[in-house]
Scaffold this motif. Sequence first.
Motif, PDB file in Angstrom:
ATOM      1  N   GLN A 142       3.684  -4.387   5.502  1.00  0.00           N
ATOM      2  CA  GLN A 142       3.563  -5.594   4.687  1.00  0.00           C
ATOM      3  C   GLN A 142       2.863  -5.292   3.364  1.00  0.00           C
ATOM      4  O   GLN A 142       3.244  -5.814   2.312  1.00  0.00           O
ATOM      5  CB  GLN A 142       2.799  -6.670   5.457  1.00  0.00           C
ATOM      6  CG  GLN A 142       3.577  -7.263   6.618  1.00  0.00           C
ATOM      7  CD  GLN A 142       2.766  -8.257   7.412  1.00  0.00           C
ATOM      8  OE1 GLN A 142       1.531  -8.281   7.329  1.00  0.00           O
ATOM      9  NE2 GLN A 142       3.434  -9.083   8.193  1.00  0.00           N
ATOM     10  N   LYS A 143       1.849  -4.443   3.448  1.00  0.00           N
ATOM     11  CA  LYS A 143       1.116  -4.083   2.233  1.00  0.00           C
ATOM     12  C   LYS A 143       2.017  -3.343   1.249  1.00  0.00           C
ATOM     13  O   LYS A 143       1.986  -3.594   0.040  1.00  0.00           O
ATOM     14  CB  LYS A 143      -0.088  -3.213   2.602  1.00  0.00           C
ATOM     15  CG  LYS A 143      -1.029  -2.932   1.445  1.00  0.00           C
ATOM     16  CD  LYS A 143      -2.256  -2.170   1.917  1.00  0.00           C
ATOM     17  CE  LYS A 143      -3.219  -1.920   0.769  1.00  0.00           C
ATOM     18  NZ  LYS A 143      -4.421  -1.162   1.211  1.00  0.00           N
ATOM     19  N   MET A 144       2.832  -2.429   1.780  1.00  0.00           N
ATOM     20  CA  MET A 144       3.755  -1.693   0.918  1.00  0.00           C
ATOM     21  C   MET A 144       4.787  -2.628   0.306  1.00  0.00           C
ATOM     22  O   MET A 144       5.144  -2.498  -0.873  1.00  0.00           O
ATOM     23  CB  MET A 144       4.448  -0.591   1.723  1.00  0.00           C
ATOM     24  CG  MET A 144       3.524   0.519   2.200  1.00  0.00           C
ATOM     25  SD  MET A 144       2.624   1.333   0.857  1.00  0.00           S
ATOM     26  CE  MET A 144       3.982   2.071  -0.047  1.00  0.00           C
ATOM     27  N   ALA A 145       5.283  -3.578   1.111  1.00  0.00           N
ATOM     28  CA  ALA A 145       6.266  -4.533   0.599  1.00  0.00           C
ATOM     29  C   ALA A 145       5.663  -5.403  -0.496  1.00  0.00           C
ATOM     30  O   ALA A 145       6.302  -5.671  -1.525  1.00  0.00           O
ATOM     31  CB  ALA A 145       6.795  -5.398   1.733  1.00  0.00           C
ATOM     32  N   SER A 150       4.766  -7.074  -6.065  1.00  0.00           N
ATOM     33  CA  SER A 150       3.642  -7.744  -6.716  1.00  0.00           C
ATOM     34  C   SER A 150       3.644  -7.645  -8.228  1.00  0.00           C
ATOM     35  O   SER A 150       3.099  -8.504  -8.902  1.00  0.00           O
ATOM     36  CB  SER A 150       2.321  -7.180  -6.178  1.00  0.00           C
ATOM     37  OG  SER A 150       2.213  -5.816  -6.509  1.00  0.00           O
ATOM     38  N   ALA A 151       4.229  -6.604  -8.792  1.00  0.00           N
ATOM     39  CA  ALA A 151       4.160  -6.437 -10.244  1.00  0.00           C
ATOM     40  C   ALA A 151       5.420  -5.747 -10.767  1.00  0.00           C
ATOM     41  O   ALA A 151       5.354  -4.645 -11.298  1.00  0.00           O
ATOM     42  CB  ALA A 151       2.918  -5.640 -10.621  1.00  0.00           C
ATOM     43  N   THR A 171      -9.040  -5.170  -8.719  1.00  0.00           N
ATOM     44  CA  THR A 171      -9.016  -3.839  -9.332  1.00  0.00           C
ATOM     45  C   THR A 171      -7.852  -2.998  -8.819  1.00  0.00           C
ATOM     46  O   THR A 171      -7.165  -2.322  -9.594  1.00  0.00           O
ATOM     47  CB  THR A 171     -10.348  -3.110  -9.052  1.00  0.00           C
ATOM     48  OG1 THR A 171     -11.431  -3.891  -9.566  1.00  0.00           O
ATOM     49  CG2 THR A 171     -10.365  -1.740  -9.719  1.00  0.00           C
ATOM     50  N   GLU A 172      -7.608  -3.046  -7.503  1.00  0.00           N
ATOM     51  CA  GLU A 172      -6.521  -2.252  -6.923  1.00  0.00           C
ATOM     52  C   GLU A 172      -5.169  -2.701  -7.454  1.00  0.00           C
ATOM     53  O   GLU A 172      -4.318  -1.899  -7.803  1.00  0.00           O
ATOM     54  CB  GLU A 172      -6.551  -2.365  -5.399  1.00  0.00           C
ATOM     55  CG  GLU A 172      -5.488  -1.519  -4.709  1.00  0.00           C
ATOM     56  CD  GLU A 172      -5.552  -1.612  -3.198  1.00  0.00           C
ATOM     57  OE1 GLU A 172      -4.656  -1.068  -2.532  1.00  0.00           O
ATOM     58  OE2 GLU A 172      -6.492  -2.239  -2.684  1.00  0.00           O
ATOM     59  N   ARG A 173      -4.985  -4.026  -7.526  1.00  0.00           N
ATOM     60  CA  ARG A 173      -3.709  -4.541  -8.021  1.00  0.00           C
ATOM     61  C   ARG A 173      -3.561  -4.276  -9.518  1.00  0.00           C
ATOM     62  O   ARG A 173      -2.460  -4.023 -10.009  1.00  0.00           O
ATOM     63  CB  ARG A 173      -3.617  -6.041  -7.743  1.00  0.00           C
ATOM     64  CG  ARG A 173      -2.214  -6.580  -8.001  1.00  0.00           C
ATOM     65  CD  ARG A 173      -2.049  -7.995  -7.556  1.00  0.00           C
ATOM     66  NE  ARG A 173      -0.702  -8.440  -7.879  1.00  0.00           N
ATOM     67  CZ  ARG A 173      -0.410  -9.663  -8.277  1.00  0.00           C
ATOM     68  NH1 ARG A 173      -1.362 -10.558  -8.392  1.00  0.00           N
ATOM     69  NH2 ARG A 173       0.830 -10.001  -8.553  1.00  0.00           N
ATOM     70  N   ALA A 174      -4.665  -4.324 -10.265  1.00  0.00           N
ATOM     71  CA  ALA A 174      -4.605  -4.039 -11.699  1.00  0.00           C
ATOM     72  C   ALA A 174      -4.133  -2.609 -11.945  1.00  0.00           C
ATOM     73  O   ALA A 174      -3.371  -2.341 -12.875  1.00  0.00           O
ATOM     74  CB  ALA A 174      -5.982  -4.253 -12.323  1.00  0.00           C
ATOM     75  N   LYS A 175      -4.569  -1.681 -11.080  1.00  0.00           N
ATOM     76  CA  LYS A 175      -4.113  -0.290 -11.200  1.00  0.00           C
ATOM     77  C   LYS A 175      -2.614  -0.195 -10.961  1.00  0.00           C
ATOM     78  O   LYS A 175      -1.899   0.516 -11.676  1.00  0.00           O
ATOM     79  CB  LYS A 175      -4.874   0.573 -10.195  1.00  0.00           C
ATOM     80  CG  LYS A 175      -4.500   2.044 -10.239  1.00  0.00           C
ATOM     81  CD  LYS A 175      -5.287   2.840  -9.207  1.00  0.00           C
ATOM     82  CE  LYS A 175      -4.876   4.308  -9.221  1.00  0.00           C
ATOM     83  NZ  LYS A 175      -5.612   5.087  -8.189  1.00  0.00           N
ATOM     84  N   LEU A 176      -2.124  -0.932  -9.974  1.00  0.00           N
ATOM     85  CA  LEU A 176      -0.689  -0.941  -9.677  1.00  0.00           C
ATOM     86  C   LEU A 176       0.092  -1.543 -10.833  1.00  0.00           C
ATOM     87  O   LEU A 176       1.167  -1.052 -11.200  1.00  0.00           O
ATOM     88  CB  LEU A 176      -0.442  -1.742  -8.388  1.00  0.00           C
ATOM     89  CG  LEU A 176       1.006  -1.870  -7.943  1.00  0.00           C
ATOM     90  CD1 LEU A 176       1.580  -0.515  -7.557  1.00  0.00           C
ATOM     91  CD2 LEU A 176       1.131  -2.856  -6.777  1.00  0.00           C
TER      92      LEU A 176
END
Length: 274
Positions: A142-145, A150-151, A171-176
């Motif tokens: 689910q996290k990978m999906a 997500s972006a 922060t983690e999502r901003a990096k992605l």
Amino acid sequence: MKTEIREAILQHQETIIEHWTTELDKFRTEDNLQSITKKVYENTNREFIDKLFLTVQNGQEDVHQELIQYAERLIQLGWPLNYITRGLQEFRKVTVETISKSGVSYNNSIEFFQEFENWLDGIVNVLVNEYSGSWENTVFLQKMALKELSAPLIPVFDKISVMPLIGTIDTERAKLIMENLLDGVIEHRSEVVLIDITGVPVVDTMVAHHIIQASEAVRLVGAKCILVGIRPEIAQTIVNLGIDLRKFPTKSTLKKGIESALELTKREIVQIDE
């Protein structure tokens, strides 16, 4: 498990099952299992206790795969791990109480209960590990999906791409976001990128900092960045926080942002008279 202990438990099988079933019926009213029909709940309980006594009779090694298959079925049907752990706890309690009250003689009562505890701990490990492994795998997938969705950077016109952001940005999502943004600019040969924050509920200093970093990174790879989706409450928050967004253009809507992007790429939308 030694033969004497196995025989003592099997001798009082019906009493243990009766008391265990009564306790598990209470559990259904206390937790989130009310949506399950009475018949399904009773059948599942019966299968659970049958597996436990089958393990008592034949040994854990011989029934190991059956225990795993039982746990897998519960996982697929959405039964909580708490059902397994509560069921095993009640089996321990009911069995110990029943054997203690029965007056069964055994050479060493301490050894009796220690062996029983060791046997039950093995069952706990098998079932809980199966649950944990399955849920960890599910959460990972689910996290990978979510990461993939997500972006995304979406090309909408030649040389123009849009990145819609939805939900909270940490922060983690901003990096992605940064990685997807830069990779997408190169892949789609974008000259203008629109970052749409319409779906971002809160823009604080940290979120703004990440957006500014993304904009600077886009500029360094030769593209321009436009921030769109600036709602009135977001604009007020940005001003109150003293966040400087003057380094790159901002627009209130995606439509206005696309119009600006077309101008930057020396194009425009015109109406053709029929």
